[in-house]
Write a protein that holds these residues in place. Structure first.
Motif, PDB file in Angstrom:
ATOM      1  N   SER A 169      61.198  50.304   6.292  1.00 24.05           N
ATOM      2  CA  SER A 169      60.266  49.743   7.277  1.00 24.05           C
ATOM      3  C   SER A 169      59.638  48.467   6.725  1.00 24.05           C
ATOM      4  O   SER A 169      59.566  48.263   5.502  1.00 24.05           O
ATOM      5  CB  SER A 169      59.159  50.753   7.625  1.00 24.05           C
ATOM      6  N   LEU A 170      59.180  47.626   7.623  1.00 21.39           N
ATOM      7  CA  LEU A 170      58.490  46.414   7.202  1.00 21.39           C
ATOM      8  C   LEU A 170      57.253  46.784   6.390  1.00 21.39           C
ATOM      9  O   LEU A 170      56.952  46.155   5.374  1.00 21.39           O
ATOM     10  CB  LEU A 170      58.116  45.568   8.425  1.00 21.39           C
ATOM     11  N   LEU A 171      56.549  47.827   6.805  1.00 25.25           N
ATOM     12  CA  LEU A 171      55.368  48.284   6.072  1.00 25.25           C
ATOM     13  C   LEU A 171      55.716  48.646   4.632  1.00 25.25           C
ATOM     14  O   LEU A 171      55.047  48.197   3.690  1.00 25.25           O
ATOM     15  CB  LEU A 171      54.746  49.493   6.785  1.00 25.25           C
TER      16      LEU A 171
ATOM     17  N   TYR B 149      63.475  41.502  11.218  1.00 29.39           N
ATOM     18  CA  TYR B 149      62.686  40.280  11.169  1.00 29.39           C
ATOM     19  C   TYR B 149      63.321  39.195  10.319  1.00 29.39           C
ATOM     20  O   TYR B 149      62.642  38.272   9.874  1.00 29.39           O
ATOM     21  CB  TYR B 149      61.250  40.619  10.730  1.00 29.39           C
TER      22      TYR B 149
ATOM     23  N   THR C 276      48.070  45.754   3.827  1.00 32.58           N
ATOM     24  CA  THR C 276      48.565  46.428   5.015  1.00 32.58           C
ATOM     25  C   THR C 276      48.601  47.914   4.716  1.00 32.58           C
ATOM     26  O   THR C 276      49.251  48.346   3.772  1.00 32.58           O
ATOM     27  CB  THR C 276      49.962  45.898   5.393  1.00 32.58           C
TER      28      THR C 276
ATOM     29  N   VAL D 164      56.120  36.435   8.625  1.00 30.83           N
ATOM     30  CA  VAL D 164      55.176  37.542   8.632  1.00 30.83           C
ATOM     31  C   VAL D 164      53.899  37.092   7.932  1.00 30.83           C
ATOM     32  O   VAL D 164      53.965  36.494   6.853  1.00 30.83           O
ATOM     33  CB  VAL D 164      55.757  38.774   7.902  1.00 30.83           C
TER      34      VAL D 164
ATOM     35  N   CYS E 150      48.423  49.373  10.133  1.00 27.06           N
ATOM     36  CA  CYS E 150      49.542  48.616   9.574  1.00 27.06           C
ATOM     37  C   CYS E 150      49.825  47.311  10.331  1.00 27.06           C
ATOM     38  O   CYS E 150      50.834  46.666  10.087  1.00 27.06           O
ATOM     39  CB  CYS E 150      50.798  49.487   9.587  1.00 27.06           C
TER      40      CYS E 150
ATOM     41  N   THR F 208      50.324  38.726   6.540  1.00 26.02           N
ATOM     42  CA  THR F 208      49.534  39.917   6.259  1.00 26.02           C
ATOM     43  C   THR F 208      48.100  39.487   5.994  1.00 26.02           C
ATOM     44  O   THR F 208      47.795  38.286   5.906  1.00 26.02           O
ATOM     45  CB  THR F 208      50.076  40.678   5.027  1.00 26.02           C
TER      46      THR F 208
ATOM     47  N   SER G 250      53.695  47.426  11.749  1.00 25.69           N
ATOM     48  CA  SER G 250      54.766  47.319  10.752  1.00 25.69           C
ATOM     49  C   SER G 250      55.371  48.659  10.365  1.00 25.69           C
ATOM     50  O   SER G 250      56.482  48.704   9.844  1.00 25.69           O
ATOM     51  CB  SER G 250      54.256  46.585   9.508  1.00 25.69           C
TER      52      SER G 250
ATOM     53  N   ALA H 251      62.407  46.293   8.419  1.00 24.43           N
ATOM     54  CA  ALA H 251      62.294  44.968   7.813  1.00 24.43           C
ATOM     55  C   ALA H 251      63.437  44.050   8.258  1.00 24.43           C
ATOM     56  O   ALA H 251      63.211  42.872   8.546  1.00 24.43           O
ATOM     57  CB  ALA H 251      62.249  45.083   6.292  1.00 24.43           C
TER      58      ALA H 251
END
Length: 170
Positions: free
Chosen positions: A19-21, A64, A33, A69, A45, A71, A56, A61
């Motif tokens: 995940s982007l997170l 994108y 985040t 991005v 997030c 944060t 996120s 990920a």
């Protein structure tokens, strides 16, 4: 494949399931985040992708690639707090601080939506060229970001000060 995070290009993880997170927190060591519910329900997030707010934890990920991005770590510029960060301090818009990064990113994205004329559920006149960012409109637009500790009124006051006054001045 890469993305830009807070102005710097970074490679995407080789595992397309990340995940982007998790990429931000674990691979890039950007702990601002937060992982709250990890189900897209709390808003902790929230980050900005090309200026638009996203959750996120619900984003892979690799989705994108080529995008920018931002944060919470990227909001301050040249050692100066973003005006919204300063307003959060002034209005005591945080207590435990857990939701603060998501609230900040979400509010910046929300203000851009208002500026573009994107209506919300409570927008009165859908044909109006501009949207008045009153407290009802602000609370509706920020309803996806939860504060559990009781700083909600300070958060609303800070956002209202920065963006309602900005909208009135333009």
């Amino acid at each position: 494949m890469s993305i830009t995070v807070n102005g710097l290009p970074v490679p995407l993880p080789s595992d397309p399931r990340v995940s982007l997170l998790d990429m931000l927190r674990e691979d890039l060591h950007l702990p601002g985040t937060k992982k709250g519910c990890n189900q897209g329900a709390c808003g902790a997030c929230t980050v900005l992708v090309d200026g638009q707010r996203i959750l996120s934890c619900l984003a892979l990920a690799v989705q994108y690639d080529g995008r920018a991005v931002m944060t919470v770590e990227g909001l301050a510029q040249g050692g100066e707090l973003h005006p919204l960060q300063a307003a959060f301090v002034e209005h005591d818009g945080f207590q435990c601080g857990y939701c603060t990064p998501g609230q900040l990113c979400s509010a910046i994205g929300m203000a851009a939506e208002v500026k573009r004329g994107v209506p919300s559920h409570v927008t009165g006149d859908l044909s109006a060229e501009t949207i008045a960012l009153d407290r009802e409109e602000l609370r509706e637009r920020m309803s996806g970001n939860l504060c559990r500790c009781g700083a909600h009124n300070g958060i609303v006051d800070a956002i209202f000060e920065v963006y309602a006054e900005t909208e009135a001045a333009e």
